[in-house]
Scaffold this motif. Structure first.
Motif, mmCIF file in Angstrom:
data_model
loop_
_atom_site.group_PDB
_atom_site.id
_atom_site.type_symbol
_atom_site.label_atom_id
_atom_site.label_comp_id
_atom_site.label_asym_id
_atom_site.label_seq_id
_atom_site.Cartn_x
_atom_site.Cartn_y
_atom_site.Cartn_z
ATOM 1 N N HIS A 14 0.822 -1.217 0.000
ATOM 2 C CA HIS A 14 0.000 0.000 0.000
ATOM 3 C C HIS A 14 0.846 1.253 0.000
ATOM 4 N N PHE A 15 1.985 1.219 0.690
ATOM 5 C CA PHE A 15 2.821 2.411 0.822
ATOM 6 C C PHE A 15 3.949 2.475 -0.210
ATOM 7 N N MET A 16 4.199 1.400 -0.924
ATOM 8 C CA MET A 16 5.313 1.386 -1.860
ATOM 9 C C MET A 16 4.974 2.029 -3.196
ATOM 10 N N ARG A 17 3.717 2.335 -3.412
ATOM 11 C CA ARG A 17 3.327 3.044 -4.645
ATOM 12 C C ARG A 17 3.536 4.542 -4.453
ATOM 13 N N ALA A 18 4.320 5.141 -5.349
ATOM 14 C CA ALA A 18 4.611 6.576 -5.240
ATOM 15 C C ALA A 18 3.345 7.389 -5.499
ATOM 16 N N ARG A 19 2.941 8.189 -4.512
ATOM 17 C CA ARG A 19 1.737 9.000 -4.685
ATOM 18 C C ARG A 19 1.785 10.322 -3.921
ATOM 19 N N ALA A 20 2.957 10.673 -3.402
ATOM 20 C CA ALA A 20 3.095 11.969 -2.755
ATOM 21 C C ALA A 20 2.891 13.082 -3.781
ATOM 22 N N GLN A 21 2.396 14.221 -3.316
ATOM 23 C CA GLN A 21 2.111 15.350 -4.191
ATOM 24 C C GLN A 21 3.032 16.529 -3.856
ATOM 25 N N ASP A 94 8.882 8.369 -2.204
ATOM 26 C CA ASP A 94 8.441 9.475 -3.062
ATOM 27 C C ASP A 94 8.717 10.874 -2.525
ATOM 28 N N ILE A 95 9.740 11.034 -1.677
ATOM 29 C CA ILE A 95 10.096 12.380 -1.221
ATOM 30 C C ILE A 95 10.511 13.262 -2.386
ATOM 31 N N ASP A 96 11.046 12.664 -3.463
ATOM 32 C CA ASP A 96 11.465 13.453 -4.628
ATOM 33 C C ASP A 96 10.301 14.151 -5.308
ATOM 34 N N ARG A 97 9.072 13.697 -5.048
ATOM 35 C CA ARG A 97 7.905 14.284 -5.690
ATOM 36 C C ARG A 97 7.382 15.521 -4.964
ATOM 37 N N VAL A 98 7.898 15.787 -3.757
ATOM 38 C CA VAL A 98 7.306 16.816 -2.902
ATOM 39 C C VAL A 98 7.941 18.190 -3.101
ATOM 40 N N PHE A 99 9.266 18.243 -3.248
ATOM 41 C CA PHE A 99 9.952 19.533 -3.343
ATOM 42 C C PHE A 99 10.851 19.577 -4.577
ATOM 43 N N ALA A 100 10.984 20.761 -5.127
ATOM 44 C CA ALA A 100 11.891 20.972 -6.250
ATOM 45 C C ALA A 100 13.335 20.954 -5.754
ATOM 46 N N PRO A 101 14.293 20.678 -6.626
ATOM 47 C CA PRO A 101 15.693 20.722 -6.208
ATOM 48 C C PRO A 101 16.060 22.096 -5.645
ATOM 49 N N GLN A 137 17.480 18.399 -2.443
ATOM 50 C CA GLN A 137 16.390 19.347 -2.251
ATOM 51 C C GLN A 137 16.756 20.505 -1.325
ATOM 52 N N LEU A 138 17.894 20.399 -0.634
ATOM 53 C CA LEU A 138 18.363 21.506 0.190
ATOM 54 C C LEU A 138 18.991 22.598 -0.663
ATOM 55 N N ARG A 139 18.730 23.829 -0.278
ATOM 56 C CA ARG A 139 19.436 24.943 -0.894
ATOM 57 C C ARG A 139 20.889 24.936 -0.414
#
Length: 219
Positions: A14-21, A94-101, A137-139
């Motif tokens: 259930h949690f392994m599917r990437a679905r963060a926004q 899916d943390i990569d889906r939440v914030f821009a570089p 994702q850190l400045r």
């Protein structure tokens, strides 16, 4: 009030599917305002206090438990904290889906679940891929702030972040290599930290800054 499960298995299907926004910056905040993120925020006491103290800053709480997020959103609305947002994430998926570089000023990872049983160690949060994602994702000058009340967990996190193989990420320990930061550099504390200190137990804290640049003040 319905009790929320303290632990979930992040490796379940259930949690392994990437679905963060992606996080959408709310109106009223400057487009270049500071952005701080509490990873695995749970009841988010730290995030609530931080957002209230810094109305000019966007504070984001992320967690895998959606009922917990719903409760936090309702509380934020009740308290009028328009600069505090909550979102779903499985940190290792899916943390990569939440914030821009290069868009986050500070990540807080506070007292991650220790998963004491050896068979559950694979569920622990910090791993090289996650460290690489957070660093990206850190400045420049941004910070990864970590705290734990379990020495073995803190040491494992330190060993992962300071692995020579990850040196190109540019995360530098502010206390020196293999050094723990003494005291809390922030005025706010999570519920877990407050309980730990009341019990007169030690908080093992690490602060890493990207690219060896001076961090924000933490005020």
């Amino acid at each position: 009030m319905r009790k929320i499960r303290q632990h979930v298995n992040p490796l379940s299907a259930h949690f392994m599917r990437a679905r963060a926004q992606p996080v959408a910056r709310p109106p009223g905040l400057a487009p270049d305002c500071p952005v701080e993120v509490e990873l695995g925020c749970a009841d988010a006491e730290f995030s609530f206090a931080r957002a209230a103290a810094r109305p000019d800053m966007l504070m984001v709480g992320l967690d895998i438990r959606e009922p917990c997020l719903a409760r936090n959103r309702a509380r934020a609305a009740d308290e009028g904290l328009a600069n505090l947002l909550f979102g779903y994430v499985n940190l290792n998926v899916d943390i990569d889906r939440v914030f821009a570089p290069a868009s986050v000023d500070r990540f807080h990872l506070l007292f991650p679940d220790p998963w004491v049983k050896k068979s559950h160690h694979k569920r622990r949060v910090i791993e090289p891929a996650l460290v690489a994602s957070l660093a990206a994702q850190l400045r420049p000058g941004g910070e990864l702030h970590v705290a734990s009340d379990v020495f073995d967990v803190a040491l494992e996190i330190m060993a992962t972040v300071e692995d020579p193989a990850l040196a190109p990420l540019g995360l530098v320990n502010l206390a020196g290599p293999w050094g723990f930061w003494r005291g809390n550099p922030f005025a706010e504390a999570s519920r877990r930290e407050q309980t730990t200190l009341r019990r007169q137990q030690r908080v093992w804290r690490m602060r890493y800054v990207r690219n060896d640049m001076a961090p924000a003040t933490g005020k």
